[in-house]
Design a protein around this motif. Structure first.
Motif, PDB file in Angstrom:
ATOM      1  N   LEU A  25      64.416  20.680  26.582  1.00  0.00           N
ATOM      2  CA  LEU A  25      65.375  19.772  27.056  1.00  0.00           C
ATOM      3  C   LEU A  25      65.132  20.253  28.801  1.00  0.00           C
ATOM      4  O   LEU A  25      65.106  21.481  28.635  1.00  0.00           O
ATOM      5  CB  LEU A  25      66.641  19.922  26.592  1.00  0.00           C
ATOM      6  CG  LEU A  25      67.383  18.368  27.591  1.00  0.00           C
ATOM      7  CD1 LEU A  25      67.235  17.330  27.111  1.00  0.00           C
ATOM      8  CD2 LEU A  25      68.786  18.956  27.268  1.00  0.00           C
ATOM      9  N   LEU A  27      66.240  18.687  31.577  1.00  0.00           N
ATOM     10  CA  LEU A  27      67.537  18.652  31.583  1.00  0.00           C
ATOM     11  C   LEU A  27      67.540  18.337  33.465  1.00  0.00           C
ATOM     12  O   LEU A  27      67.617  19.043  34.265  1.00  0.00           O
ATOM     13  CB  LEU A  27      68.786  19.895  31.621  1.00  0.00           C
ATOM     14  CG  LEU A  27      70.113  19.171  31.641  1.00  0.00           C
ATOM     15  CD1 LEU A  27      70.713  17.296  30.759  1.00  0.00           C
ATOM     16  CD2 LEU A  27      71.548  20.010  31.235  1.00  0.00           C
ATOM     17  N   GLY A  57      65.744  25.215  24.336  1.00  0.00           N
ATOM     18  CA  GLY A  57      65.423  25.211  23.849  1.00  0.00           C
ATOM     19  C   GLY A  57      64.953  26.063  22.082  1.00  0.00           C
ATOM     20  O   GLY A  57      65.300  27.023  22.613  1.00  0.00           O
ATOM     21  N   ILE A  68      65.082  15.109  19.449  1.00  0.00           N
ATOM     22  CA  ILE A  68      66.194  14.934  20.517  1.00  0.00           C
ATOM     23  C   ILE A  68      67.282  15.818  19.695  1.00  0.00           C
ATOM     24  O   ILE A  68      67.922  16.354  20.678  1.00  0.00           O
ATOM     25  CB  ILE A  68      66.323  13.617  21.133  1.00  0.00           C
ATOM     26  CG1 ILE A  68      65.493  12.702  21.038  1.00  0.00           C
ATOM     27  CG2 ILE A  68      67.777  13.045  21.901  1.00  0.00           C
ATOM     28  CD1 ILE A  68      65.175  11.069  21.376  1.00  0.00           C
ATOM     29  N   ALA A  71      66.714  19.364  21.140  1.00  0.00           N
ATOM     30  CA  ALA A  71      66.465  20.405  22.257  1.00  0.00           C
ATOM     31  C   ALA A  71      68.086  19.687  21.869  1.00  0.00           C
ATOM     32  O   ALA A  71      68.897  21.168  23.594  1.00  0.00           O
ATOM     33  CB  ALA A  71      66.008  18.983  23.134  1.00  0.00           C
ATOM     34  N   LEU A  72      69.316  18.497  22.476  1.00  0.00           N
ATOM     35  CA  LEU A  72      70.509  18.763  22.718  1.00  0.00           C
ATOM     36  C   LEU A  72      71.519  19.482  21.961  1.00  0.00           C
ATOM     37  O   LEU A  72      72.200  20.439  22.699  1.00  0.00           O
ATOM     38  CB  LEU A  72      71.096  17.206  22.044  1.00  0.00           C
ATOM     39  CG  LEU A  72      70.387  16.136  22.873  1.00  0.00           C
ATOM     40  CD1 LEU A  72      71.291  14.822  22.207  1.00  0.00           C
ATOM     41  CD2 LEU A  72      70.963  15.663  24.475  1.00  0.00           C
ATOM     42  N   CYS A  75      70.417  23.215  23.909  1.00  0.00           N
ATOM     43  CA  CYS A  75      71.089  22.762  25.237  1.00  0.00           C
ATOM     44  C   CYS A  75      71.981  23.632  24.635  1.00  0.00           C
ATOM     45  O   CYS A  75      72.699  24.335  25.713  1.00  0.00           O
ATOM     46  CB  CYS A  75      70.597  21.410  25.624  1.00  0.00           C
ATOM     47  SG  CYS A  75      71.228  21.720  27.433  1.00  0.00           S
ATOM     48  N   SER A  83      76.204  18.190  24.445  1.00  0.00           N
ATOM     49  CA  SER A  83      75.829  16.895  24.029  1.00  0.00           C
ATOM     50  C   SER A  83      75.750  15.668  24.695  1.00  0.00           C
ATOM     51  O   SER A  83      75.334  14.576  25.250  1.00  0.00           O
ATOM     52  CB  SER A  83      74.786  16.790  22.833  1.00  0.00           C
ATOM     53  OG  SER A  83      74.196  17.793  21.919  1.00  0.00           O
ATOM     54  N   ILE A  88      69.662  11.189  27.059  1.00  0.00           N
ATOM     55  CA  ILE A  88      67.805  10.935  27.262  1.00  0.00           C
ATOM     56  C   ILE A  88      67.469   9.964  27.713  1.00  0.00           C
ATOM     57  O   ILE A  88      67.512   8.507  27.428  1.00  0.00           O
ATOM     58  CB  ILE A  88      68.018  10.820  25.650  1.00  0.00           C
ATOM     59  CG1 ILE A  88      68.595  11.733  25.295  1.00  0.00           C
ATOM     60  CG2 ILE A  88      66.643  11.345  25.371  1.00  0.00           C
ATOM     61  CD1 ILE A  88      68.102  13.566  25.233  1.00  0.00           C
ATOM     62  N   THR A  91      60.908  11.545  26.165  1.00  0.00           N
ATOM     63  CA  THR A  91      60.336  12.099  25.913  1.00  0.00           C
ATOM     64  C   THR A  91      58.480  13.017  26.477  1.00  0.00           C
ATOM     65  O   THR A  91      57.668  11.810  26.748  1.00  0.00           O
ATOM     66  CB  THR A  91      59.270  12.591  24.236  1.00  0.00           C
ATOM     67  OG1 THR A  91      58.743  11.443  24.026  1.00  0.00           O
ATOM     68  CG2 THR A  91      60.756  11.884  23.410  1.00  0.00           C
TER      69      THR A  91
END
Length: 197
Positions: A25, A27, A57, A68, A71-72, A75, A83, A88, A91
């Motif tokens: 991710l 961010l 990640g 997704i 990644a969330l 994280c 999350s 988002i 990508t």
């Protein structure tokens, strides 16, 4: 931004299975009135990427329905960002890492305020917040060489103080940098054309 060599001699063909699906991710967050990205410095545990500067990640779990989700979840597990607070944005290109056999999908997200980070002690040594304008400064791009698994690696990357971002992380960030710069130029062109009408 790809290091040379991409495949280290002696590590070819060490993976018997298919690539491991994974995600990271990127961010984007506000920090001191600037937009920044939180990177992690990994602990010295781990076979392939110990101690490196990376993005939150990891590999996809059975509970994840897509990249997704991965990644969330990663994280939140690694640096404690819920999350539900992340929007988002999109990508980037998938990236295969021969050494670890990971196929990475980079996910870009954003938060409205800088999170209170809670680190996973087994995975993350520290969080490093880097403003986008510093990260994308051409003066911070450099190339260095070092030994990795008893082989010499020549790696381009981002040098910011004591930290050097290279490998998959640098390649991912470079793609995002090019996309953001292209979009900024397109916006500026549209504004100029509008102003001359």
């Amino acid at each position: 931004m790809a290091p040379r060599p991409k495949i280290i001699e002696g590590y070819e063909g060490i993976h018997s299975g298919p690539p491991v699906k994974s995600a990271v991710l990127i961010l984007i967050m506000p920090d001191n009135n600037e937009l920044a990205i939180p990177f992690i410095k990994r602990t010295n545990r781990g076979k392939y990427h110990a101690g490196q500067i990376a993005l939150p990640g990891g590999k996809m779990d059975a509970c994840d329905k897509d990249a997704i989700d991965t990644a969330l979840r990663e994280c939140e597990e690694e640096i404690g960002v819920p999350s539900k607070e992340i929007s988002i944005l999109g990508t980037l290109s998938e990236l295969y890492i021969p050494l670890s056999n990971y196929n990475i999908t980079p996910i870009v997200g954003s938060v409205l305020q800088k999170p209170e980070f809670i680190l996973s002690p087994h995975e993350v040594d520290k969080v490093i917040s880097i403003p986008l304008k510093e990260l994308f400064d051409p003066n911070h791009k450099s190339t260095t060489s070092f030994s990795r698994h008893d082989h010499k690696i020549i790696a381009p990357g981002y040098r910011l103080g004591e930290y050097f971002i290279w490998g998959a992380t640098a390649m991912i960030i470079y793609e995002m940098e090019q996309i953001m710069k292209t979009n900024t130029r397109q916006i500026e062109i549209r504004k100029t054309r509008k102003g001359t009408v």
